[in-house]
Design an enzyme around this catalytic site. Sequence first.
Site, PDB file in Angstrom:
ATOM      1  CD  GLN A 178      -3.012  -0.698  -0.146  1.00  0.00           C
ATOM      2  OE1 GLN A 178      -3.028   0.419  -0.484  1.00  0.00           O
ATOM      3  NE2 GLN A 178      -3.923  -1.626  -0.317  1.00  0.00           N
ATOM      4  CB  THR A 236       6.856 -21.245 -16.750  1.00  0.00           C
ATOM      5  OG1 THR A 236       6.972 -22.794 -16.974  1.00  0.00           O
ATOM      6  CG2 THR A 236       6.937 -20.658 -18.173  1.00  0.00           C
ATOM      7  CB  CYS A 323      -7.849 -10.026   1.889  1.00  0.00           C
ATOM      8  SG  CYS A 323      -6.888  -9.580   0.421  1.00  0.00           S
TER       9      CYS A 323
END
Length: 383
Positions: A178, A236, A323
């Site tokens: 943040q 990857t 969240c």
Amino acid sequence: MIYFDNAATTRPYREALDSFVKVNEVYYANPSSIHSFGGRVEKLIAQSRKQIAGLLKVKEREIFFTSGGTESNNLAIKGTAIQYGSRGKHIITSKIEHPSVSNTMKQLESLGYSITYLDVDETGRVDPLDVEKAIQEETILVSIMHVNNEAGAIQPIKEIGSILKDHSKILFHVDGVQAFGKISLSLPDDHIDLYSISAHKIHGLKGAGMLFVRDGVNISPLLSGGEQEGNVRSGTENTGGIVSFAKAMRMYMEESRDHLEKMKDIQRYLREKLVTIAGVRIHTPQLDSAPHILNFTIEDFKSEVVVHALDQHEVYVSTTSACSSKKSKPSQTLLSMGVGEDLADRSIRISLSFRNTMEEAERFVQLLIKETAQLQKTMRRSR
């Protein structure tokens, strides 16, 4: 539409989206392949790493790409715990960390690590002296966020780093998700060993981020595989995400230089207007707070009621951290700041971007006054 939920995520820059699409359409080879096509893709990642390192004024080999802030925080904390568990199993953090930190700490506790959770004051700040007092012989890590994602309090990172200079066996991790681009930062000067950044908080794309790991610091990988990212983060590489992340970071830092003061003006205006509304309590500290977050409560109304009332006008704000916003419990951050449970359960968070305008702020205030007045009438009729 007025989008005031930028601490949850930001709208991607068009240039970042274009970079992502082009890389995935044209440069889609696996960068680990030994053929020339894979080599060109590997070069794109190397160029992105060089660009980001230059923006942060650090070494290229100190940049490790991840899937975002949550992975970066987990990698920093668990990677340190695994690497240095034989040295000690004590970690220091605060009571107001993001769930990607606090839940990681809980998991480590279940594995036999000892965690000290530091209190914060009424402004949401950790006292650096409390960090120093909490240090033990077995302490291996201090993890303190740079800016709190709910209340916006800026933590005294420089002071904590200065204390830890005298404790060479203790690593210092900072969750900068943040803070980046809004709060001054010097990774080389502030004695920070590990620093987390997420692309989608700075108008990049979800699924990309990075962890700064200071040269000379070793952490254990969490993912075993093909030894990508110097064997710190196998898998990857998300080449499109990485290239668009570098593009977004450069653009974001340019916008910060040009528009940070405007953001501060908008936050100041919102604060001044909100306090004139009956029942409003502002929880974001006036001093030492980030310029993009403003957390407040309207005493008479549940936060969800206000959020949904504004939603009807395409005005988007949030309750707590994105969240945690779907969990029906008071904000742990506000409770830790000494805010009563009833108010902590009714908090609303405005979070700005450099693209927000004063006109949007004025419109927001007008709609908030109108909707709260209407809600008051509805409440009186129902009694």
